[in-house]
Design a protein around this motif. Structure first.
Motif, PDB file in Angstrom:
ATOM      1  N   GLN A 219      -3.593  -2.206   5.714  1.00 24.27           N
ATOM      2  CA  GLN A 219      -3.862  -3.319   4.790  1.00 24.27           C
ATOM      3  C   GLN A 219      -5.109  -4.086   5.205  1.00 24.27           C
ATOM      4  O   GLN A 219      -5.897  -4.519   4.370  1.00 24.27           O
TER       5      GLN A 219
ATOM      6  N   TYR B  43       3.977   1.535  -7.349  1.00 27.09           N
ATOM      7  CA  TYR B  43       3.631   0.641  -6.248  1.00 27.09           C
ATOM      8  C   TYR B  43       4.253  -0.725  -6.510  1.00 27.09           C
ATOM      9  O   TYR B  43       4.415  -1.116  -7.676  1.00 27.09           O
TER      10      TYR B  43
ATOM     11  N   HIS C  26      -4.644  -3.672  -7.215  1.00 27.10           N
ATOM     12  CA  HIS C  26      -4.535  -3.235  -5.824  1.00 27.10           C
ATOM     13  C   HIS C  26      -3.559  -2.078  -5.714  1.00 27.10           C
ATOM     14  O   HIS C  26      -2.541  -2.154  -5.066  1.00 27.10           O
ATOM     15  N   ARG C  27      -3.868  -1.008  -6.412  1.00 27.03           N
ATOM     16  CA  ARG C  27      -3.072   0.186  -6.271  1.00 27.03           C
ATOM     17  C   ARG C  27      -3.792   1.140  -5.362  1.00 27.03           C
ATOM     18  O   ARG C  27      -4.997   1.135  -5.262  1.00 27.03           O
ATOM     19  N   LYS C  28      -2.988   1.968  -4.725  1.00 25.39           N
ATOM     20  CA  LYS C  28      -3.614   3.077  -4.025  1.00 25.39           C
ATOM     21  C   LYS C  28      -3.919   4.099  -5.117  1.00 25.39           C
ATOM     22  O   LYS C  28      -3.291   4.103  -6.158  1.00 25.39           O
ATOM     23  N   ASP C  29      -4.923   4.938  -4.892  1.00 25.85           N
ATOM     24  CA  ASP C  29      -5.227   5.914  -5.926  1.00 25.85           C
ATOM     25  C   ASP C  29      -4.232   7.030  -5.867  1.00 25.85           C
ATOM     26  O   ASP C  29      -3.851   7.452  -4.804  1.00 25.85           O
TER      27      ASP C  29
ATOM     28  N   HIS D 241       0.823  -1.214   0.000  1.00 27.00           N
ATOM     29  CA  HIS D 241       0.000   0.000   0.000  1.00 27.00           C
ATOM     30  C   HIS D 241       0.853   1.258   0.000  1.00 27.00           C
ATOM     31  O   HIS D 241       0.342   2.353   0.186  1.00 27.00           O
TER      32      HIS D 241
END
Lengths: 248, 392, 357
Positions: free
Chosen positions: C273, A139, C354-357, A97
């Motif tokens: 997470q 990422y 599953h990336r963060k924006d 993340h």
């Protein structure tokens, strides 16, 4: 911590999982600047041994000394040692993340209380060293396995540790990506980093190791400089293992 | 480095933190109990469970067995618990059947049926249960008065309730018959699910289960026949007598409003779980079954449903526990479930702490035993060699 | 093979709706049920309905449909309960504030602890000042006079604000390395989960005053909100635990190896997470929590549902229960449906990558 003392001294290290005796009185000394490659069949306790050094596993007997400081029951000591001992994992374990840069600056900022600007500058320096500065804003999920592992090495380096532990760093990689990770590790070794590598990459061992340690069934069977280890193994078990690893 | 103080020791710290945690909790409980005792005894109430044997002196509006105001508290509590279980069984059964239909509509291939199922689920699931309950109860109360009852096949429907033609048998007989059926049904399930019966042939196993069910039904019928008073007629029909209805078997509005609310609301959730279960069945399994030449019904009953059921059961267990708890809404319309009996007992007797303890104990018992039985069933039917997953 | 696209489509539709006798039967049956209900609703709610405020039981009955006059004349009771009539602009404004805060916190851009905390703190202060008054020249209005929609929203929002930190605490305790703490917190969570919410609200409203020292008793509303929050927390804690289980073990090990402390590991690595993984279930839990605010009517509060009950239970509107319930249901439905659509949108968005924006 006394930086003139041996980097790591393990004496009679014991570890049990329930009734299973995983480490049977391991003793190993690693001097500062030394590069040690640990090999052996799976389940031989190699990973357990290096995971005891930064206390990801608690040991049940014997002593662990890092730069002269004995690891005991004291909570603060563990934090202190983890600051000086970096680790690179088989599964990379990047934080999905956070961006690559955030992965690298997180610990220096939180643990070493470095300013953001300094932490980012250091991070970029190490990302350049592992040859992926252009991926800093991506990422982890957007990178290839080899790139991820190189980020993981940069992340460990950003804490500017005295010792780096590698737990099978290339085992989860596709064959074509192994070289790019090994290259980085070789560079590090040449710069004098103290390293303990659990790996099956015998070419790497031959090239950079000061010593190769062979473990089987929770014991150290043989411990020798690479030329002796590969040229003239003393134990039958070593010979058998080498024939399996190098045989094909 | 400073000498390690004892507080830096990991082991000591662990022990101290855990001891502290428990000590704080115990202190909280003791403190609350002592305060409550002091406050209650200031009002002249004695603590202890002796009051359970005193008679209540107030009425309870719905019971499955004979109850009068001279009955003691423990009997009232038992009746309340029985009401909760009764409502729970009816609610769960209704919700499961209706939910299965809705779920099948939702996972079928017909777009019109799918639309209907979707509308049902979105409507009933997105409105508070208590709002739905109030609506059904208001609807039941807005029915015509007994004089203008709606008649339907011998049954009468009015604001006082639903009056059905009834068998003339005592409540004890009914209890006996129900017990016989329940025991035999449990036996049949055990025969089908237990590993002990895996060795015998499936046809024999099924026949054995059938036999046990039949024996239960026969026993129930026998109980009814023997329990019937020969001087009375067998069936009573509801009839208007003056301003009220005489005879027949009355279902109170409180009861059926709550039952309808729980069934329809629960069905929306069960429907979604059923759909999820069918979605979890691999396409390959179905293709294999079709390729073997099984008929559509055989594919459904032998492959699709059994696999889907295994996927649904763990989630269904949680839903069932939730629905049992929802019976406590009875208090909002005046159905005397366990919770309502407790609440009235507290107002009448003032034995607050004891009743709260009984309330907690009762629900822990119901829910833990329900979960235990269903988990057991889940383990029994789980695919061997697969991990039993809590949720997919 | 080269049949016109239109007829191919027609054939596909025919196959879907009338592919087999069973399918045809189901289509006809579903269409009949849908058509019947739709027609009845239209007939009742629109065609034969009375809309103007002057309608009475007789005039409505004469037209034969719904009597929306009850809403037209009594909507302020339904929406604001017994809040003083001249002051009702305040709860109206308060509702808008809460709605604004909820919309703001649904924006992914706002998802950081600091921003959310700031939004919620400001929102709470503005809401409370408007509702309670007593300062800034606003007349003081006691909590017992709060009612209707603002009360429902207040209970919902307060449940979330108190319940969420509590849930995180319980979830962390349950996954503690200390066996006693993990075990005991497990018991607490399981016990709360197997009790009905109603019994917890009842205990908080009526029994708790006996068990607390005087200075802690406080207003009944706040005790009930605390009970609701506790119940929410027990369920949400299990949802977060599900999130924990989806995180690879290596994540925490990597954080440990970097020297991060327990709170740093939890705050920066594990919880973010876990929340990402648990997001759909969390939204669902909020939906349920919103619907369950209506239970406080049982312990004597005038929230939306109870206010609706009083609106038709007084004398001349007794016949118009369906109209009032439909009106209230529409409010609940709009909110809940919106929230669950939002959940579906988030889920789809997370599945893309599953990336963060």
């Amino acid at each position: 911590m006394d930086l003139t003392a041996p980097a790591i001294e393990l004496t009679d290290l014991d570890k049990f999982y329930g009734t299973f005796h995983a480490l049977k009185g391991i003793s190993l000394t690693v001097a500062k600047g030394e590069k040690v490659v640990v090999c052996g069949p799976s389940g031989s306790g190699k990973s357990t041994m290096i995971r005891c050094i930064n206390q990801l596993e608690e040991h049940d007997g014997g002593t662990i000394r890092v730069f002269g400081t004995t690891l005991d029951d004291n909570v603060g000591l563990i934090d202190e040692i983890r600051r000086e001992v970096g680790m690179v994992f088989q599964q990379f374990n990047l934080f999905p993340h956070m961006t690559v840069l955030e992965n690298c600056t997180l610990a220096p900022m939180l643990v070493r209380k470095t300013s953001r600007a300094d932490a980012e500058a250091t991070a970029m320096r190490y990302l350049e060293k592992v040859r992926i500065p252009d991926q800093a804003q991506k990422y982890p999920g957007q990178l290839s396995g080899g790139q991820q592992q190189r980020v993981a090495i940069a992340r460990a380096l950003c804490m500017q540790p005295e010792i780096l532990l590698f737990d099978e760093p290339t085992s989860a990689l596709d064959p074509e990506m192994i070289a790019e990770v090994l290259d980085v590790m070789v560079t590090l070794a040449q710069e004098g980093m103290t390293m303990i590598c659990v790996t099956h990459e015998m070419g790497f061992a031959r090239k950079v190791a000061d010593r190769v340690v062979f473990m089987d069934k929770g014991e150290i069977i043989e411990e020798a400089p690479p030329e002796d280890f590969f040229g003239n193994p003393k134990s039958d078990r070593t010979r058998l293992f080498l024939s399996q690893v190098l045989g094909h | 480095m400073a000498a390690p103080s004892i507080w830096r020791s990991k082991r000591f710290r662990g022990a101290a933190i855990q001891a502290g945690f428990v000590a704080v909790l115990v202190a909280l409980i003791i403190g609350a109990t002592l305060t409550a005792r002091a406050n209650l005894s200031a009002q002249g109430l004695t603590s202890g469970f002796g009051f359970l044997w005193k008679s209540t002196g107030w009425e309870i509006n719905f019971t499955l067995m004979e109850t009068t105001t001279t009955d003691p508290y423990w009997w009232y509590l038992l009746m309340g618990l029985l009401n909760t279980l009764f409502m729970g069984v009816i609610g769960l059964a209704g919700a499961s059947i209706l939910g299965l239909i809705v779920g099948l509509m939702r996972s079928g291939r017909n777009p019109a049926a799918r639309l209907l199922g979707t509308i049902y689920i979105e409507l009933f699931r997105n409105l508070p249960l208590i709002l739905q309950l109030f609506f059904w109860y208001a609807l039941a109360n807005a029915l015509p008065n007994p004089r203008n009852s709606l008649a339907f096949a011998g049954a009468l429907l009015n604001a006082r309730g639903i009056y059905l033609p009834g068998l003339v048998i005592g409540r004890g007989t009914v209890a006996l018959a129900v017990l016989a059926i329940l025991v035999s049904a449990a036996l049949a399930v055990w025969i089908l699910a237990s590993r002990r019966f895996r060795q015998i042939e499936p046809t024999r196993q099924r026949r054995l289960a059938l036999c046990s069910t039949a024996a239960g039904l026969a026993l129930a019928a026998l109980a009814v026949v023997l329990g019937h008073d020969p001087s009375q007629p067998w069936i009573t029909m509801p009839k208007l007598a003056g301003l009220k209805i005489d005879g027949g078997f009355r279902i109170q509005p409180e009861f059926y409003a709550l039952a309808i609310a729980i069934m329809t609301y629960g069905a929306a959730y069960v429907g979604e779980i059923v759909r999820g279960g069918f979605k979890a069945v691999g396409r390959g399994q179905m293709e294999a079954a079709n390729a073997l030449g099984l008929s559509p019904w055989q594919v459904f009953s032998r492959v699709r449903f059994p696999l889907a059921f295994r996927a649904m059961l763990p989630i269904l267990i949680n839903q069932y526990v939730w629905l049992i708890k929802a019976t406590t809404l009875g208090i909002a319309v005046g159905f005397s479930d366990f919770f309502m009996v407790i609440a009235s007992s507290i107002t009448h007797s003032g034995q607050t702490l004891e009743f709260i303890a009984i309330l907690m104990g009762g629900f822990l018992l119901i829910n833990f035993s329900l979960a235990a039985v269903l988990n057991r069933l889940n383990r029994a039917i789980a695919l061997k060699g697969h991990q039993t997953t809590g949720a997919t | 093979m080269t049949a016109p696209a239109g007829s191919a489509r027609l054939r596909r539709l025919r196959k879907a709706y009338f592919g087999s006798p069973l399918s045809a039967l189901m289509t006809l049956l579903s269409a009949a049920i849908l058509g019947f209900i739709l027609w009845k609703l239209l007939d009742w709610g629109l065609i034969h309905a009375t809309f103007d405020a002057s309608g009475t039981q007789e005039t409505c009955a004469a037209k034969g449909g719904a009597c929306w006059s009850v809403i037209a004349t009594r909507w302020r009771v339904i929406l604001f309960g017994i809040y003083p009539y001249e002051e009702q602009w305040r709860p109206a404004l308060a509702c808008l504030v809460v709605a604004g805060v909820i919309v703001l916190s649904c924006l992914p851009r706002m998802w950081s602890f600091g921003k959310l905390a700031l939004t919620w703190t400001i929102g709470t202060i503005v809401f409370y000042t408007l509702m309670r008054g007593g300062i800034l020249g606003l007349a003081s209005v006691n909590e017992q006079q709060w009612g209707g929609l603002p009360l429902t929203l207040f209970v919902f929002v307060a449940t979330g604000i108190i319940g969420m930190p509590l849930a995180i605490g319980l979830a962390l305790l349950r996954r503690s390395d200390y066996p006693v703490i993990a075990r005991v917190s497990g018991w607490i969570i399981d016990t709360i989960r197997s009790l009905p919410l109603l019994s917890i609200l009842f205990t908080c409203a009526i029994v708790l005053p006996f068990m607390l020292p005087g200075f802690l008793i406080g207003e009944k509303l706040y005790r009930v909100v605390f009970g609701a929050a506790l119940f929410f927390a027990a369920y949400q804690a299990e949802i977060i635990r599900g999130g924990f289980q989806g995180i690879p073990k290596g994540q925490e090990e990597a954080a440990k190896a970097l020297g991060l402390s327990y709170w740093q590991r939890m705050g920066r690595i594990v919880l973010p997470q876990a929340f990402r993984l648990a997001l759909p279930a969390t939204i669902n839990q909020f939906v349920i929590a919103f619907m369950e605010t209506s239970l406080i009517v049982v312990v004597g509060f005038m929230e939306l549902l109870a206010a609706g009950n009083t609106a038709f239970k007084t004398g001349e509107w007794k016949f118009a229960y369906a109209e009032v319930y439909v009106f209230i249901a529409a409010i609940y439905f709009a909110f809940v449906f919106g929230l669950s659509r939002y959940g579906a949108y988030l889920e789809a968005r997370m599945n893309v990558g599953h990336r963060k924006d």
